[in-house]
Every structure is written in C-alpha cells, then in structure tokens.
Design a protein around this motif. Structure first.
Motif, PDB file in Angstrom:
ATOM      1  N   ILE A   1       0.734  -1.115  -0.014  1.00  0.00           N
ATOM      2  CA  ILE A   1       0.085   0.194  -0.187  1.00  0.00           C
ATOM      3  C   ILE A   1       0.932   1.451  -0.115  1.00  0.00           C
ATOM      4  CG2 ILE A   1      -1.809   1.285   1.243  1.00  0.00           C
ATOM      5  CD1 ILE A   1      -2.745  -1.354  -0.183  1.00  0.00           C
ATOM      6  N   LEU A   2       2.015   1.228   0.785  1.00  0.00           N
ATOM      7  CA  LEU A   2       2.752   2.290   0.843  1.00  0.00           C
ATOM      8  C   LEU A   2       3.340   2.739  -0.521  1.00  0.00           C
ATOM      9  CD1 LEU A   2       4.284   2.195   4.315  1.00  0.00           C
ATOM     10  CD2 LEU A   2       2.581   3.638   3.728  1.00  0.00           C
ATOM     11  N   LYS A   3       3.922   1.329  -1.016  1.00  0.00           N
ATOM     12  CA  LYS A   3       4.427   1.600  -2.415  1.00  0.00           C
ATOM     13  C   LYS A   3       3.662   2.277  -3.435  1.00  0.00           C
ATOM     14  CE  LYS A   3       6.745  -1.030  -6.137  1.00  0.00           C
ATOM     15  NZ  LYS A   3       7.219  -2.216  -6.711  1.00  0.00           N
ATOM     16  N   ALA A   4       2.218   1.846  -3.279  1.00  0.00           N
ATOM     17  CA  ALA A   4       1.225   2.209  -4.280  1.00  0.00           C
ATOM     18  C   ALA A   4       0.928   3.727  -4.142  1.00  0.00           C
ATOM     19  CB  ALA A   4      -0.139   1.572  -4.013  1.00  0.00           C
ATOM     20  N   VAL A   5       0.957   4.117  -2.818  1.00  0.00           N
ATOM     21  CA  VAL A   5       0.846   5.546  -2.291  1.00  0.00           C
ATOM     22  C   VAL A   5       1.803   6.270  -3.122  1.00  0.00           C
ATOM     23  CG1 VAL A   5       0.808   7.105  -0.425  1.00  0.00           C
ATOM     24  CG2 VAL A   5      -0.578   5.051  -0.169  1.00  0.00           C
ATOM     25  N   TRP A   6       3.055   6.027  -2.869  1.00  0.00           N
ATOM     26  CA  TRP A   6       4.110   6.632  -3.515  1.00  0.00           C
ATOM     27  C   TRP A   6       3.906   6.704  -5.132  1.00  0.00           C
ATOM     28  CZ3 TRP A   6       7.717   9.974  -3.110  1.00  0.00           C
ATOM     29  CH2 TRP A   6       8.747  10.281  -4.164  1.00  0.00           C
TER      30      TRP A   6
ATOM     31  N   GLY B   1      -7.884  11.510  -9.577  1.00  0.00           N
ATOM     32  CA  GLY B   1      -8.006  11.127 -10.834  1.00  0.00           C
ATOM     33  C   GLY B   1      -6.902  10.080 -11.310  1.00  0.00           C
ATOM     34  N   THR B   2      -5.958   9.874 -10.712  1.00  0.00           N
ATOM     35  CA  THR B   2      -5.152   8.946 -11.075  1.00  0.00           C
ATOM     36  C   THR B   2      -5.491   7.623 -11.033  1.00  0.00           C
ATOM     37  OG1 THR B   2      -4.118   9.030  -8.919  1.00  0.00           O
ATOM     38  CG2 THR B   2      -2.961  10.590 -10.217  1.00  0.00           C
ATOM     39  N   SER B   3      -6.650   7.264 -10.068  1.00  0.00           N
ATOM     40  CA  SER B   3      -7.045   5.944 -10.224  1.00  0.00           C
ATOM     41  C   SER B   3      -7.529   5.399 -11.529  1.00  0.00           C
ATOM     42  CB  SER B   3      -8.307   5.852  -8.914  1.00  0.00           C
ATOM     43  OG  SER B   3      -9.302   6.838  -9.344  1.00  0.00           O
ATOM     44  N   ILE B   4      -7.594   6.177 -12.405  1.00  0.00           N
ATOM     45  CA  ILE B   4      -8.345   5.832 -13.549  1.00  0.00           C
ATOM     46  C   ILE B   4      -6.946   5.093 -14.343  1.00  0.00           C
ATOM     47  CG2 ILE B   4      -7.476   7.789 -15.153  1.00  0.00           C
ATOM     48  CD1 ILE B   4     -10.352   7.706 -16.208  1.00  0.00           C
ATOM     49  N   VAL B   5      -5.770   5.244 -14.147  1.00  0.00           N
ATOM     50  CA  VAL B   5      -4.772   4.499 -14.916  1.00  0.00           C
ATOM     51  C   VAL B   5      -4.619   3.045 -14.461  1.00  0.00           C
ATOM     52  CG1 VAL B   5      -3.222   6.781 -14.671  1.00  0.00           C
ATOM     53  CG2 VAL B   5      -3.034   4.967 -13.222  1.00  0.00           C
ATOM     54  N   SER B   6      -5.732   2.713 -13.717  1.00  0.00           N
ATOM     55  CA  SER B   6      -5.740   1.333 -13.113  1.00  0.00           C
ATOM     56  C   SER B   6      -5.972   0.429 -14.166  1.00  0.00           C
ATOM     57  CB  SER B   6      -6.870   1.179 -12.075  1.00  0.00           C
ATOM     58  OG  SER B   6      -8.071   1.696 -12.357  1.00  0.00           O
ATOM     59  N   VAL B   7      -6.669   1.119 -15.250  1.00  0.00           N
ATOM     60  CA  VAL B   7      -7.127   0.383 -16.561  1.00  0.00           C
ATOM     61  C   VAL B   7      -5.812  -0.157 -17.244  1.00  0.00           C
ATOM     62  CG1 VAL B   7      -9.301   1.391 -16.682  1.00  0.00           C
ATOM     63  CG2 VAL B   7      -7.071   2.417 -17.812  1.00  0.00           C
ATOM     64  N   MET B   8      -4.624   0.463 -16.989  1.00  0.00           N
ATOM     65  CA  MET B   8      -3.303   0.110 -17.530  1.00  0.00           C
ATOM     66  C   MET B   8      -2.478  -0.946 -16.659  1.00  0.00           C
ATOM     67  SD  MET B   8      -2.552   3.993 -18.744  1.00  0.00           S
ATOM     68  CE  MET B   8      -1.142   3.708 -19.511  1.00  0.00           C
ATOM     69  N   ALA B   9      -3.093  -1.383 -15.603  1.00  0.00           N
ATOM     70  CA  ALA B   9      -2.481  -2.066 -14.808  1.00  0.00           C
ATOM     71  C   ALA B   9      -1.118  -1.421 -13.883  1.00  0.00           C
ATOM     72  CB  ALA B   9      -1.971  -3.517 -15.655  1.00  0.00           C
ATOM     73  N   ILE B  10      -1.130  -0.360 -13.979  1.00  0.00           N
ATOM     74  CA  ILE B  10      -0.153   0.564 -12.732  1.00  0.00           C
ATOM     75  C   ILE B  10      -0.499   0.360 -11.392  1.00  0.00           C
ATOM     76  CG2 ILE B  10       0.950   2.663 -12.520  1.00  0.00           C
ATOM     77  CD1 ILE B  10       0.272   3.599 -15.192  1.00  0.00           C
ATOM     78  N   GLY B  11       0.604   0.040 -10.750  1.00  0.00           N
ATOM     79  CA  GLY B  11       0.203  -0.194  -9.313  1.00  0.00           C
ATOM     80  C   GLY B  11      -0.063   0.918  -8.565  1.00  0.00           C
ATOM     81  N   GLU B  12      -0.838   1.983  -8.853  1.00  0.00           N
ATOM     82  CA  GLU B  12      -1.270   3.094  -7.916  1.00  0.00           C
ATOM     83  C   GLU B  12      -2.020   2.554  -6.727  1.00  0.00           C
ATOM     84  OE1 GLU B  12      -4.438   4.561  -8.253  1.00  0.00           O
ATOM     85  OE2 GLU B  12      -4.886   2.849  -9.294  1.00  0.00           O
ATOM     86  N   LEU B  13      -2.459   3.364  -5.995  1.00  0.00           N
ATOM     87  CA  LEU B  13      -3.371   3.066  -4.689  1.00  0.00           C
ATOM     88  C   LEU B  13      -4.341   2.242  -5.085  1.00  0.00           C
ATOM     89  CD1 LEU B  13      -3.510   3.317  -1.923  1.00  0.00           C
ATOM     90  CD2 LEU B  13      -4.495   5.738  -2.023  1.00  0.00           C
TER      91      LEU B  13
ATOM     92  N   TYR C   1      -5.632   0.737  -7.795  1.00  0.00           N
ATOM     93  CA  TYR C   1      -5.368  -0.613  -8.514  1.00  0.00           C
ATOM     94  C   TYR C   1      -4.895  -1.632  -7.342  1.00  0.00           C
ATOM     95  CZ  TYR C   1      -3.332  -4.121 -11.433  1.00  0.00           C
ATOM     96  OH  TYR C   1      -2.940  -5.241 -11.955  1.00  0.00           O
ATOM     97  N   GLN C   2      -3.868  -1.333  -6.558  1.00  0.00           N
ATOM     98  CA  GLN C   2      -3.367  -1.966  -5.670  1.00  0.00           C
ATOM     99  C   GLN C   2      -4.255  -2.727  -4.447  1.00  0.00           C
ATOM    100  OE1 GLN C   2      -0.044  -3.196  -6.187  1.00  0.00           O
ATOM    101  NE2 GLN C   2      -0.544  -4.766  -4.734  1.00  0.00           N
ATOM    102  N   VAL C   3      -5.198  -1.693  -4.118  1.00  0.00           N
ATOM    103  CA  VAL C   3      -6.197  -2.154  -3.143  1.00  0.00           C
ATOM    104  C   VAL C   3      -7.035  -3.148  -3.890  1.00  0.00           C
ATOM    105  CG1 VAL C   3      -8.367  -1.035  -2.211  1.00  0.00           C
ATOM    106  CG2 VAL C   3      -6.381   0.082  -1.722  1.00  0.00           C
ATOM    107  N   GLN C   4      -7.521  -2.786  -5.099  1.00  0.00           N
ATOM    108  CA  GLN C   4      -8.134  -3.858  -5.879  1.00  0.00           C
ATOM    109  C   GLN C   4      -7.566  -5.079  -5.916  1.00  0.00           C
ATOM    110  OE1 GLN C   4      -8.835  -1.725  -9.727  1.00  0.00           O
ATOM    111  NE2 GLN C   4     -11.039  -1.907  -9.191  1.00  0.00           N
ATOM    112  N   VAL C   5      -6.212  -5.225  -6.140  1.00  0.00           N
ATOM    113  CA  VAL C   5      -5.444  -6.322  -6.045  1.00  0.00           C
ATOM    114  C   VAL C   5      -5.790  -7.117  -4.946  1.00  0.00           C
ATOM    115  CG1 VAL C   5      -3.248  -7.428  -6.481  1.00  0.00           C
ATOM    116  CG2 VAL C   5      -3.990  -5.654  -7.975  1.00  0.00           C
ATOM    117  N   VAL C   6      -5.357  -6.338  -3.702  1.00  0.00           N
ATOM    118  CA  VAL C   6      -5.607  -7.165  -2.304  1.00  0.00           C
ATOM    119  C   VAL C   6      -6.747  -7.675  -2.223  1.00  0.00           C
ATOM    120  CG1 VAL C   6      -5.175  -6.727   0.021  1.00  0.00           C
ATOM    121  CG2 VAL C   6      -3.778  -5.789  -1.856  1.00  0.00           C
TER     122      VAL C   6
END
Length: 305
Positions: free
Chosen positions: A82-87, A244-256, A258-263
C-alpha cells in the motif's frame, strides 16, 4: 411729535408635558438602565441538535459496526504494498501537475498572443483535449507502438536523419504521465489565462509608460496579482488529478486504487480495503489543502488584511 409704545411681550410658552411612557424610557437614561433583549434563534438550535444527533449516530455506526473490519484496515493501512502504491500515486500527481501546468502556461500565453495562428493552435489543443475522455487518451498513448511502429527525425516531408522503434519507447508509467499531463495542460491553460485577464490592463499600460520590459511586467506585476485568482482553481485541479490517478488502473499500473483492488481480490475484504484507500486519499488531500492555504496567504499579502 408722536409717542409710540413698545409692542407687548408674549408670555413664555411651556413645553407640553412628556407622556408617562416617555418619562420612563427617556433619552437621558444611561446604558445600565436599558434592558437589552438578545435575538433568539430557536430553529437554529433545532437544526444544531438534529445535526448533532445524526453525526453521533453515524460515528457510532462507524465505530461499532463489525462490517467495517477495523482490524483488517489497521493491518493493511501501512502495508509495504500500500505504501508503495501511495508513492506511485504521488509520483503520477507530481509529474502530471508539473508538466501539465508548464505546458498550460505556454498555451495560455499563446491564447493571449496577438498572433491569430498561435491563438488558433492553442484553442484547438484545448478544445481537443477537453473533449476526449481521459481514459481514451491514456489508452491511445499506451498503444502508441501499434499506431506508429517507428518515429523518424529529419526534414519534414523529406530526408530522414535517424529513426527508432516505438515498441519500448512508451511504457505504462510513461503513457500514464504523458496522458495525465497533456490532459491537465488543457485545463491549466484556461485557469492561467483567466488569472492573467483578471489583472487590470491599466497597470500594464502604466508599466509600459514607465519603460518596464515585458518580461519584468509579467514577473513582477502580472503574475503576483494573477496568482490570487489562479491558486484556488489550480488547487482544485491538482486535487482532482490526485484522485483521478485511479483511472490509470486500466493500464495495470500499481497505484493506490489498483493495488487495493488486487489485495481485496485475493482476500475478499472489500470494505476495509476500500477504507484504506479512502483514508489515504483524505489524508493526502488534506495535506494539499493545507499547502494551498499557506501559498494563498503568501500571495494575498498587501491585498487582504
């Protein structure tokens, strides 16, 4: 010789007696003798009481409802993933904001230019990037290698000096930064242009009459005043970009997000993991709001007491 006599003098007229009510509340009464009745607002207290009850019920449910699973929330809130995703989220926000506003300033002054060609190009850019949804822009940049298999540099419509393959040119992170920045630039241009137009033209005319160079006019006269109009809207755009950076989850980038969805896709704890993302977004947005307050206070010197 005639004798004249002085005219008769009218007797003094006594003022009418004050009525009893006037005597009781006479103008000579001191402030200590006046009865001050405060204005009563009964419905305001009713609204306060109702709001307090609703807030207490919400907090009670938030604390006591076992469905929130606060133990799971505490376990993952500071987890390394999660901390890595926040970064990564902060990186996307920083690069998107820096590049977007740098390009937006250029576009804003192109729109304010006396050149019709520059105004048309800037307006066309702003129109296009505000019209196309951000997710579509991101996917276009992510699939750049499909559209253009190689890029060449040389004389336009003539000899190419060198070329390179685009397969590994734009990765997922680069495409995300590029898409966010170019999208942000269209909105930043209008924000900056509005702030510059808010500065009175008479000040620029006075500065030109004094022989102050154009760049110094911009740096010392226009921008310090325009920042008071630019900052609130710019802060809103930065906060919107951060969320709005959460929208890059469609590109499988490990932002916050996306990572929460994975967990929660692995352990099934949807609600507490969503609360992890929510609290991080709230904390970082609050930090941006505090920073905005101090920057606005700095540029408000001399204008607001």
């Amino acid at each position: 010789m005639s004798l004249t006599s002085d005219p008769p003098i009218d007797p003094p007229v006594e003022p009418p007696a004050d009525p009893p009510a006037a005597k009781e509340a006479g103008s000579g009464a001191g402030p200590d003798e006046l009865t001050v009745v405060p204005v009563r607002h009964p419905w305001r207290w009713v609204a306060i009481a109702a709001t307090a009850v609703l807030l207490a019920q919400f907090l009670n449910g938030l604390i006591t409802n076992p469905g929130w699973e606060w133990d799971v929330f505490a376990q993952f809130f500071t987890a390394p993933t999660i901390l890595k995703a926040v970064w990564i989220t902060l990186q996307l926000t920083f690069y998107g904001t820096a590049i977007g506003f740098a390009l937006g300033i250029v576009l804003a002054f192109m729109r304010l230019s006396a050149s019709g060609f520059l105004r048309t190009v800037a307006y066309g850019y702003i129109w296009a990037f505000r019209s196309i949804p951000l997710i579509v822009q991101l996917l276009f940049w992510f699939n750049l290698a499909y559209l253009y298999k190689e890029l060449t540099f040389g004389i336009p419509f003539g000899t190419a000096f060198f070329s390179f393959d685009t397969m590994n040119l734009v990765g997922a992170m680069s495409a995300a930064v590029l898409g966010l920045a170019l999208h942000q630039a269209a909105y930043a241009a209008e924000i900056v242009r509005g702030g510059v137009l808010a500065v009175g033209s008479g000040q620029l005319e006075a500065a030109a009459a004094l022989g102050i160079p154009k760049f110094r006019q911009l740096r010392r006269i226009v921008l310090p005043q325009a920042m008071r109009s630019i900052l609130p809207n710019a802060a809103n755009e930065i906060i919107s970009l951060f969320k709005g950076t959460s929208i890059v989850s469609v590109m499988a980038i490990g932002e916050l997000f996306y990572q929460v969805q994975v967990v929660y896709g692995r352990n099934g704890r949807v609600v507490p993991l969503l609360m992890v993302a929510t609290v991080w977004y709230i904390l970082l947005t609050t930090a941006l709001s505090v920073l905005q307050h101090y920057v606005e206070r700095h540029y408000a010197k001399g204008a607001v007491r």
